[in-house]
Design a protein around this motif. Sequence first.
Motif, PDB file in Angstrom:
ATOM      1  N   SER A  36       0.976  -1.059  -0.080  1.00 41.07           N
ATOM      2  CA  SER A  36       0.068  -0.042  -0.014  1.00 41.07           C
ATOM      3  C   SER A  36       0.853   1.372   0.025  1.00 41.07           C
ATOM      4  CB  SER A  36      -0.935   0.121   1.039  1.00 41.07           C
ATOM      5  OG  SER A  36      -0.345   0.124   2.323  1.00 41.07           O
ATOM      6  N   VAL A  39       2.031   1.779  -3.636  1.00 42.43           N
ATOM      7  CA  VAL A  39       0.972   2.305  -4.409  1.00 42.43           C
ATOM      8  C   VAL A  39       0.379   3.879  -3.973  1.00 42.43           C
ATOM      9  CG1 VAL A  39      -1.775   2.259  -4.718  1.00 42.43           C
ATOM     10  CG2 VAL A  39      -0.220   0.117  -4.709  1.00 42.43           C
ATOM     11  N   ALA A  40       0.692   4.287  -2.759  1.00 45.66           N
ATOM     12  CA  ALA A  40       0.507   5.455  -2.313  1.00 45.66           C
ATOM     13  C   ALA A  40       1.571   6.523  -2.908  1.00 45.66           C
ATOM     14  CB  ALA A  40       0.517   5.783  -0.791  1.00 45.66           C
ATOM     15  N   GLU A  41       2.767   5.941  -3.116  1.00 47.57           N
ATOM     16  CA  GLU A  41       4.150   6.659  -3.623  1.00 47.57           C
ATOM     17  C   GLU A  41       3.892   6.934  -4.873  1.00 47.57           C
ATOM     18  OE1 GLU A  41       7.360   4.424  -2.249  1.00 47.57           O
ATOM     19  OE2 GLU A  41       7.153   5.196  -0.361  1.00 47.57           O
ATOM     20  N   GLU A  42       3.495   5.897  -5.944  1.00 45.64           N
ATOM     21  CA  GLU A  42       3.277   5.922  -7.335  1.00 45.64           C
ATOM     22  C   GLU A  42       2.040   6.974  -7.529  1.00 45.64           C
ATOM     23  OE1 GLU A  42       2.388   1.865  -8.385  1.00 45.64           O
ATOM     24  OE2 GLU A  42       4.370   1.373  -8.292  1.00 45.64           O
ATOM     25  N   LYS A  43       0.957   7.102  -6.581  1.00 42.74           N
ATOM     26  CA  LYS A  43      -0.026   7.929  -7.026  1.00 42.74           C
ATOM     27  C   LYS A  43       0.505   9.210  -6.644  1.00 42.74           C
ATOM     28  CE  LYS A  43      -4.776   8.849  -5.711  1.00 42.74           C
ATOM     29  NZ  LYS A  43      -5.912   8.448  -4.916  1.00 42.74           N
ATOM     30  N   THR A  44       1.086   9.645  -5.530  1.00 37.55           N
ATOM     31  CA  THR A  44       1.625  10.813  -5.416  1.00 37.55           C
ATOM     32  C   THR A  44       2.592  11.371  -6.464  1.00 37.55           C
ATOM     33  OG1 THR A  44       1.524  10.358  -2.919  1.00 37.55           O
ATOM     34  CG2 THR A  44       3.021  12.104  -3.633  1.00 37.55           C
ATOM     35  N   SER A  45       3.532  10.526  -6.993  1.00 36.31           N
ATOM     36  CA  SER A  45       4.436  10.880  -8.153  1.00 36.31           C
ATOM     37  C   SER A  45       3.646  11.097  -9.362  1.00 36.31           C
ATOM     38  CB  SER A  45       5.487   9.884  -8.291  1.00 36.31           C
ATOM     39  OG  SER A  45       4.817   8.860  -8.880  1.00 36.31           O
ATOM     40  N   ARG A  46       2.392  10.621  -9.485  1.00 33.15           N
ATOM     41  CA  ARG A  46       1.960  10.918 -10.892  1.00 33.15           C
ATOM     42  C   ARG A  46       0.894  12.134 -10.619  1.00 33.15           C
ATOM     43  NH1 ARG A  46      -0.164   5.607 -10.375  1.00 33.15           N
ATOM     44  NH2 ARG A  46      -2.251   6.616  -9.602  1.00 33.15           N
ATOM     45  N   LEU A  47       0.443  12.335  -9.554  1.00 34.24           N
ATOM     46  CA  LEU A  47      -0.233  13.646  -9.132  1.00 34.24           C
ATOM     47  C   LEU A  47       0.923  14.835  -9.120  1.00 34.24           C
ATOM     48  CD1 LEU A  47      -2.738  12.602  -6.067  1.00 34.24           C
ATOM     49  CD2 LEU A  47      -3.135  13.325  -8.468  1.00 34.24           C
ATOM     50  N   ARG A  48       1.848  14.551  -8.509  1.00 32.05           N
ATOM     51  CA  ARG A  48       2.914  15.819  -8.693  1.00 32.05           C
ATOM     52  C   ARG A  48       3.335  16.090 -10.089  1.00 32.05           C
ATOM     53  NH1 ARG A  48       6.829  13.499  -5.471  1.00 32.05           N
ATOM     54  NH2 ARG A  48       5.978  14.407  -3.909  1.00 32.05           N
TER      55      ARG A  48
END
Length: 74
Positions: A36, A39-48
């Motif tokens: 998890s 997944v959170a780190e990947e989502k954060t990088s996409r949003l950034r």
Amino acid sequence: MIERNTRQRQDAEDAFKITGTLRNTRHRVFEEIDASKVVAEEKTSRLREARLIKEAWVKNEMIGKPERKRIRKL
């Protein structure tokens, strides 16, 4: 005497099984937590990345436009 040893042995084996099960459960829980986090780190990088692209686009749009004048209210 033999019956007592087998009962003690069975109790010990049961306790060992419980310990092994708890260890496996703990390991599985930590794997889920790590997954998890990934997944959170990947989502954060996409949003950034999306935010930076948007900021660059807005900055490029604003280059050709004259700056608004502020009107002072008296």
